[in-house]
Design an enzyme around this catalytic site. Structure first.
Site, PDB file in Angstrom:
ATOM      1  N   LYS A 173      18.837  23.948  -9.623  1.00 61.58           N
ATOM      2  CA  LYS A 173      19.405  24.370 -10.916  1.00 61.58           C
ATOM      3  C   LYS A 173      18.851  23.601 -11.914  1.00 61.58           C
ATOM      4  O   LYS A 173      18.336  22.530 -11.892  1.00 61.58           O
ATOM      5  CB  LYS A 173      21.223  23.830 -10.805  1.00 61.58           C
ATOM      6  N   THR A 184      14.209  16.625 -14.493  1.00 62.65           N
ATOM      7  CA  THR A 184      14.293  18.022 -14.810  1.00 62.65           C
ATOM      8  C   THR A 184      15.503  18.819 -14.287  1.00 62.65           C
ATOM      9  O   THR A 184      15.840  19.997 -15.019  1.00 62.65           O
ATOM     10  CB  THR A 184      12.913  18.777 -14.394  1.00 62.65           C
TER      11      THR A 184
END
Length: 397
Positions: A173, A184
């Protein structure tokens, strides 16, 4: 290597499930991945100095003995910046999951994603654990971990190791707070190969540099995000060891899975309409090439130009120049798609209609040729749209 239709439970001995526990109003928000047996584990984690409680708990679990048997995740609430109560809740999340599965607590990794500064509801956690099952719907796990994402992100591949077929799958995700510095997203990778945790960590640490560390959406680095890999040996293949042909094949699988997920995250950036891929070629070394490529995809001016379908190559050259890399700048070529816009550091004319067709595509490729070596670097990002501001302005409300 063969790409297959699959999900995070495709490797032998793995299952997954996802459901709505109540952390969000309506959407799925709770899930787990479970291995039949303890699996070799490896992880890489956010570089943000502010670290969320679930990440601390998971990092401790992986470090203790290099083994995991389950990963449990909630979305909607990040359990970050929540003090001592947040740590207690993360450990409780680990313990309750272990109790449900009848395994040791330190074989469970926990992850949370969502709004920072809100406590994790133990009632909602217990509600989720009461309903979740082993051998559930693995596709629902991919949905349950999403926040502002618009699509699920999965990939699965197989490879022959002698007479054995090894399967590797990944799910991720990520849509905002995406910046190349291993901070990230949440990404989970499962595999059924026989490989030690040390060898697995070696492979993961190598490949993260050219995959997840090469994407950017908005330059923000999250407090929660990590990549976890589990490999349970259920294929019964000969152990994969460093500096062998089998290790090289395993690394190639891992690189493909991680790069595929990284590109899908970049393409699904908040409010994004276009994926930007920048390739820097003929650089002095690979690190310089990657730094320049990241500088280009991370430039707000480049990102807005791409959104406006404006072939403003001057912004690309500027981003190359401030990347912090000392290279000659008097013989640079820049291409948008297949069309050159600069040759030998001088502008060239191009067909406006042909360029308009390139800029209207949903994937824009930028190539920078430095003529200063033989190394290459790739990076991925997305355009910066009006919707990005809208999504983040209203994130809590």
């Amino acid at each position: 290597m063969k790409i297959i239709e699959g999900n995070i439970a495709s490797p032998l001995g793995f299952s997954a499930d996802g459901l709505h526990a109540g952390f969000k109003k309506r959407k799925m928000d709770f899930g787990w991945i479970v291995s039949e047996v303890p699996a070799s584990a490896a992880g890489v984690y956010t570089t943000n100095k502010v670290i969320a409680a679930p990440l601390i708990v998971s990092r401790e679990a992986v470090k203790k003995n290099g083994l995991l048997q389950a990963i449990v995740v909630n979305s909607g609430v990040a359990n970050s910046c929540t003090g001592a109560q947040g740590m207690d809740d993360a450990y409780q999340m680990q313990k309750l999951t272990a109790d449900k599965l009848g395994i040791q607590a330190d074989l469970v990794a926990v992850a949370s994603t969502g709004v920072i500064g809100e406590l994790l509801s133990m009632d909602k956690l217990e509600n989720g654990l009461s309903k979740i099952v082993v051998n559930g719907n693995a596709d629902d796990f991919a949905k349950a971990i999403l926040t502002t994402d618009t699509v699920t992100k999965t990939v699965a591949v197989t490879e022959n190791f002698g007479m054995d077929v090894v399967t590797m799958a990944g799910v991720a995700k990520g849509s905002g707070m995406i910046h190349p510095n291993m901070a990230t997203m949440l990404a989970f990778i499962t595999c059924d190969a026989n490989i030690s945790s040390d060898t697995l960590q070696l492979a993961l640490s190598q490949q993260v540099e050219t995959s997840f560390n090469q994407i950017t959406v908005d330059g923000d680095t999250s407090t929660n995000d990590m990549v976890l890999v589990m490999s349970n040996g259920c294929t019964k293949n000969k152990e994969i060891l460093p500096d062998t042909d089998d290790f090289d094949k395993f690394v190639a699988m891992l690189d493909f899975v991680m790069t595929d997920l990284a590109k899908k995250i970049a393409k699904d950036g908040e409010g994004a309409t276009k994926l930007i891929e920048t390739q820097v070629v003929n650089a002095p070394n690979a690190i310089d090439a990657r730094m320049m490529a990241k500088s280009v995809v991370g430039s707000s001016l480049v990102k807005t130009a791409v959104h406006g379908e404006d072939p403003n190559w001057g912004r690309i050259l500027s981003a190359v120049g401030y990347a912090g890399v000392d290279v000659p700048v008097d013989n640079i070529n820049i291409y948008l798609g297949h069309l050159p816009v600069m040759l030998a550091s001088s502008p060239v004319s191009f067909d406006e209609e042909e360029m308009a067709e390139i800029m209207q595509a949903d994937e824009i490729k930028i190539t920078v040729d430095l003529h200063a070596g033989d190394s290459t670097g790739l990076a991925w990002g997305c355009d910066l749209s009006y919707d990005y501001v809208k999504i983040n302005a209203l994130y809590r409300t």
